[in-house]
Design an enzyme around this catalytic site. Sequence first.
Site, short mmCIF file in Angstrom:
data_model
loop_
_atom_site.label_atom_id
_atom_site.label_comp_id
_atom_site.label_asym_id
_atom_site.label_seq_id
_atom_site.Cartn_x
_atom_site.Cartn_y
_atom_site.Cartn_z
CG HIS A 15 -1.94 -1.04 1.26
ND1 HIS A 15 -3.21 -0.89 0.74
CD2 HIS A 15 -1.89 -2.30 1.76
CE1 HIS A 15 -3.90 -2.01 0.94
NE2 HIS A 15 -3.12 -2.88 1.54
CB THR B 13 -10.34 4.35 -1.12
OG1 THR B 13 -9.86 4.72 0.18
CG2 THR B 13 -9.59 3.14 -1.61
CE LYS C 79 -2.99 10.51 3.20
NZ LYS C 79 -3.62 9.66 2.19
CE LYS D 244 -14.25 5.10 0.78
NZ LYS D 244 -13.39 5.22 1.98
CE LYS E 265 -7.06 13.63 0.36
NZ LYS E 265 -7.10 12.45 -0.48
NE ARG E 266 -4.31 9.77 10.25
CZ ARG E 266 -3.96 8.85 11.13
NH1 ARG E 266 -4.71 7.77 11.32
NH2 ARG E 266 -2.87 8.99 11.86
#
Length: 820
Positions: free
Chosen positions: A364, A664, A562, A668, A556-557
């Site tokens: 991952h 992911t 990110k 969504k 998100k985290r």
Amino acid sequence: METLANCALQDTPESFKLSITNHLRVTLGAYVETASENDWFVATSLAVRDRVMDRATQSRTKHRERGVRRVHYLSLEYLMGRLLENNLRNSGTYEAAKQALGDMGKDLDVLLQKEPDMGLGNGGLGRLAACFMDSLSTLDLPAIGYGIHYEFGLFRQEFVSGKQVEHPDAWMRDGSPWKIARPSYRQTVHLYGQVVQKFDEFGQPHHEWIGTKCLLGLPWDIPIVGYESSTVNVLRLWQAQADEDFNFQVFNEGGYVEALREKALAETVSKVLYPNDSTESGKELRLVQQYFFVACSLADIVRRFKNGYSLPWSEFPSKAAIQLNDTHPAVAIPELMRILVDVERLEWSQAWEICQKTFSYTNHTLLPEALETWSTDLFGRVLPRHLQILFEINHRFLNGDVEARWPGDSEKKRALSIIEERGGKHVRMAHLSVLGGHATNGVAALHTRLLCERLFPEFFELYPERFLNLTNGVTFRRWLDVCNPQLSALITESIGSGWLKDASKLRELDRFADDTSFRERFQAIKRGHKVTLAKIIETTCGVSVSPDALFDVQIKRLHEYKRQHLNLLHIVTLYRKIIANPAIDMAPRVFIFGAKAAPGYYLAKNIIHAINALAAKVNHDPRVDGKLKVIFLPNYGVSLAERIIPAADLSEQISTAGKEASGTGNMKLALNGALTIGTLDGANVEILEEVGDENIFIFGLTVEEVTELRAKGYNPWDFYWASEELRLSLDWLASDYFTGNQNEFKPLRDSLLDHGDPFLVMADYDQYAAAQSEVDKAFKDQPRWQKMAIHNTARVGKFSSDRTILEYAEKVWKLPQVKI
Ligand code: 26Q
């Protein structure tokens, strides 16, 4: 013949009413008149569970009778969220339960909100495991999920003066109606101790692991209800307990208090989830957690094999596939070797063949700092026999396949070894995982390519057939049907309900993009969710936002890669522009963040504080006049995601190219009609392929351009000086203006300038800002925007976890579907 139990368990409102009142009275000892909301929630859940458990038992019996192959999914994390609504919708009993409760003056939808989230995971990896469990049951695939029954899941987040504060998450303080203890399947686990060589009467040597400490593992089963399927699989979570027998000696010698202290120590093993989503290096308790749940799970799998069939060991892989969710459970490989060689006395080579046929591994991450390694000192102290086994695996590998392929090449041996020799010996769990199984997969096409080219190039050269891509997916039941029942109903009304089991059917929705009345209904549903989210924002943050503004969402985290700080810098720019030009022509925007930072991740916490500090100014500045709001919703998790996602207009997927394995949340959000602004990273690449470049906002450096820029020497100062807009935004943010303290956001500024901007925020800034103004333009043309949104919903069928799971079943596990 109808038995009493059968009559009591029908899916009618009357039968539900009976079950619920019965549980209130008999199980909970409460009166209908005075029962608490929580009592009602528990009684309703138990009524559903009664109906489900029957089917779980039937599934298990059928699987055993037919002797089918099963997949065993090993994961340290399962982010299940709430279960009641999902189980009601999946089992088709939502309406019956709603009516039953309504007749008794209770609102089901209110009760649903009483359920605490099962938050036994950090983020994407844990939620993926939960989506996979849903798809496995839905597709009638025989499966068991194994994990840890953490007493405390991921921490609850609060903001105090804009800073993150962590609180324990006591998700099961009041018990949980969904989990059932299975004391008869308890297991014993050994740790520490020494290894001795013993000889049998034929002079044959074997190894014994002696002087160990013992732990017990108590399994808790949670039924997994598929959508319109007869299969109910289980998620089996292990709780650590002290082995009281073992401590009896101390007890008898009068060490009563000491014995109980040992007990408490033993129970810390399943106490708490590590709140990191990249490696927490070298923590002994984490290794013990990994081995504890792996040893319990393998013993459970082996027990089932031995009891169920009298087959030779060579048939083990034909009955059991084991999937490793990242390297976290990779110690399963030496553990199975230990069982086969030391306990069952198989030849090494036969045991190894069984291992390789049984295991497969999902990677991952490409981030080097997130690749798990363990110092051999620590590993050997906790698991002395397993370390010996690792050395032997490595020795045979390097002198076998590697030597045969590259004779005398010590460079290749160094690159491929399971043991890293630099800076003290370390076990490379990723190398072990590739070597100990027959398949290694990445989670998006780009990620898999980089896995082969950059992370494991030598392994890929040696065993190319072992690598494959299996692009992630999400369950459309939870992420559309349950969280957005209004849109689900509109879709079903338009194209029928087939899409819930066959997501490719969503394409039929494409043609409705040109249908004005459909568009209006689609938009009205979105607006309804925005009104609901606005209320949540009002009550949690005390800020009022307009449901007609563009809801721009990054959930998100919190991680540098990110790039929440790229988003942040751009908001500062907008703020400056609005102040400079109050008549500016822009669609009003609400920027919405949800993110938890690992408690020890200093810079991530600094970014959270910066966003909150900016929000505090912007939201109360009369000059922005409703054009701009910044909201950071605390305690982001599955249930909050279910409220935010249906209300989102824009989905921020802005990681540095090559860093986000898949993502992911991107799937969504697109499914719920949000448009993506994103880089060519992870699954964004495939979302672009599906929705078409006219329905997405792509910007930023590509993987190749990132490599090139780094190769020629990246200097963030070049970008700082080249863009006045960027410079002023960053300087303003880092000034004392937002907090009164000059140094508050110095860590953030330093990381972007003096510390080299490792994730190329500065380099991507201009392109990001340009893409954002395209977004603004598109949103002002509402018919166009709505068309784009519908195309997104219609075209992301590929990202159903059903498709992903069918690929795993076919290409990796060789699993047949079994109708019960
Ligand atoms: C490891 C060792 C010690 C403590 C913690 C950890 C640890 C825990 C969780 C390391 C990593 C994680 C989680 C990783 C994760 O969530 N990865 C995400 O997986 C998603 C599903 O495949 C992808 O979509 C995301 O791109 C990826 O970041």
